[in-house]
Design an enzyme around this catalytic site. Structure first.
Site, PDB file in Angstrom:
ATOM      1  N   GLU A  24      51.035  21.768  68.028  1.00 30.69           N
ATOM      2  CA  GLU A  24      51.459  21.886  66.630  1.00 30.69           C
ATOM      3  C   GLU A  24      51.744  23.346  66.335  1.00 30.69           C
ATOM      4  O   GLU A  24      50.987  24.235  66.759  1.00 30.69           O
ATOM      5  CB  GLU A  24      50.361  21.428  65.648  1.00 30.69           C
TER       6      GLU A  24
ATOM      7  N   GLU B 163      41.781  18.482  67.196  1.00 28.45           N
ATOM      8  CA  GLU B 163      41.062  19.480  66.407  1.00 28.45           C
ATOM      9  C   GLU B 163      39.620  19.096  66.052  1.00 28.45           C
ATOM     10  O   GLU B 163      39.307  18.850  64.865  1.00 28.45           O
ATOM     11  CB  GLU B 163      41.838  19.805  65.129  1.00 28.45           C
TER      12      GLU B 163
END
Ligand code: FCB
Length: 474
Positions: A362, A171
């Site tokens: 995720e 991320e």
């Protein structure tokens, strides 16, 4: 069809079922095994930085309990585990001297996973920069790129004989924006211009690491993880549509366009200049050859999906995120539950960027459900979240997306960054006084889904277990 009248979403035979964690959120062992200091240690030491005043010095004590955690995974029946390596545990000063005990820790973890029939999917960087590098300017300084390539080389030369799948960075948006532009994450800076430099250095570090890993590990499969958030306009007005474009430009395309097209999105660059975050049409931190290095081909894209955003133009003409309609469910993070957005995301990424493979690296939900009188946590909302998102994922596969696996976030309740221990994402509850692990009902549900290689579209009868404390003999 599964049970009478219930649609059953089946997954391909070789589908990967996993769980995900990260080192700074579960490991603990802050002062053990020669580990250096990370920026999250330093950040958590800052009064007021973490909502509940906590830190991750012990966290889930995975550093000592990793064997028990592998047994939990074996019990779940999963065949893949996404975790991260702590850079300061391996190179306590960021570069130079290697801490043998740090590498030994991950070596043993990898062996334990392989013995349990679980494929390791390590991430090199999940936000815990060695503080020593931060002291030299951190991700804002270009020299960090060389440091990351060195770290990638050290790690993959040691583990690459057994680990084939590597993820570089988790991320980049969160690191650049939450860490350097908004100051909600370590290192807590509030400098939008630095945030843009950081984003570029992260992408460049990724590209350089891809090359280092390919050199060290013949046949490696390499990817990066992007937290994709689709932006929907609140209405079909021009202003709201443009606000959604604006959000997508910096949240998604700023990272995906360089990775897959070798260029920054021109409209988003113009937005940044307009907002004063860039001084001119040139991005001075971009040097010749950088974009080619960033666009070094990868084998998979990891997608973290939690929610969507609804965008509107406010009265000042500025883009603004607005709340979902009151009848839309929110998790404890305040994030709207919107499984359709996962289907949309997967199709969009496949059609726009065409990565060879996609993993959902995720997906999960924060809910704090107390134990019932029998001691069991019947977390029906988490089960519903997982069920509806897995159904959306299965539909995306049927629509042609090369989705190869799903990693539920997270195996354990853990240190949720600036929220501390208050936001609970685990399939397994952790008592943070004793570190005792107790599978929630969602863990039992996930175990059944893994075994069936399928999920039913409607709620299944309770699959709750009968043991309060995890017992690996179950
Ligand atoms: C993601 C992070 C992960 C976790 C989840 C809830 O942004 O990658 O570590 O905190 O959010």
């Amino acid at each position: 069809m599964g049970r009478a009248g219930v649609t059953r979403y089946a997954f391909p035979d070789n589908f990967l079922w996993g769980v995900a964690t990260s080192a700074p959120q579960i490991e603990g062992g802050r002062h053990e095994g020669g580990r250096g200091v990370s920026i999250w240690d330093r950040y958590a030491d800052t009064p007021g930085a973490i909502a509940d005043g906590s830190h991750a010095d012990v966290a889930c004590d995975h550093f000592h309990r990793w064997r028990e955690d592998i047994e939990l995974m074996r019990w779940l029946g999963i065949n893949a585990y996404r975790f991260s390596l702590a850079w300061p545990r391996i190179l306590p000063n960021g570069t130079g001297a290697v801490n043998a005990a740090g590498l030994d820790f991950y070596d043993a973890l990898v062996d334990g996973l392989l013995e349990a029939g679980i494929e390791p999917y390590p991430t090199l960087y999940h936000w815990d920069l060695p503080q020593a590098l931060q002291d030299r300017g951190g991700w804002g300084e270009r020299s960090v790129v060389d440091a990351f390539a060195e770290y990638a080389d050290v790690v993959t030369r040691r583990l690459g004989d057994r680990v084939r799948n590597w993820t570089t960075i988790n991320e980049p948006w969160c690191i650049a924006v939450l860490g350097h532009e908004e100051g909600h994450h370590a290192p807590g800076h509030k400098d939008p211009a630095e945030g843009l430099r950081v984003a570029h250095h992260l992408l460049l570090a990724h590209g350089r690491a891809v090359r280092a890993i390919r050199d060290a590990v013949p046949g490696a499969k390499i990817g990066i993880v992007h937290n994709h958030t689709p932006a929907h306009p609140a209405t079909d007005s021009h202003g709201d549509t443009d606000a959604a474009r604006w959000f997508d430009g910096f949240f998604n395309r700023w990272f995906l366009d360089p990775l897959f097209r070798g260029r920054y999105p021109a409209d988003a660059v113009a937005d940044r200049i307009a907002s004063g975050h860039l001084e001119g049409p040139e991005m001075h931190f971009v040097q010749a050859g950088d974009l080619a290095a960033i666009a070094t081909p990868i084998d998979f894209l990891g997608v973290n999906y939690y929610s969507r955003v609804i965008m509107s133009q406010n009265v000042d003409g500025r883009p603004e995120a607005v709340k979902a309609a009151p009848d839309h469910e929110l998790t404890d993070m305040g994030w709207e539950v919107h499984p359709e957005g996962l289907h949309e995301t997967l199709l969009h990424l496949h059609r726009e960027y065409g990565p060879p493979e996609i993993f959902i690296t995720e997906n999960g939900a924060a809910y704090d459900d107390p134990p019932g009188p029998d001691g069991l946590i019947d977390d029906v909302r988490r089960i519903d979240y997982l069920r509806t998102h897995l159904s959306a994922a299965s539909r995306a596969i049927a629509d042609g997306v090369p989705l190869a696996g799903y990693f539920a976030w997270s195996l354990l309740d853990n240190f949720e960054w600036a929220h501390g221990y208050q936001k609970k994402f685990g399939l397994v509850a952790v008592d943070f006084d004793t570190c005792e692990r107790t599978p929630k009902n969602s863990a039992h549900w996930y175990r059944d889904a893994v075994a069936a290689n399928a999920v039913d579209a409607a709620a299944t009868p309770s699959t709750r277990g009968d043991s309060r404390v995890f017992d690996s003999r179950n």
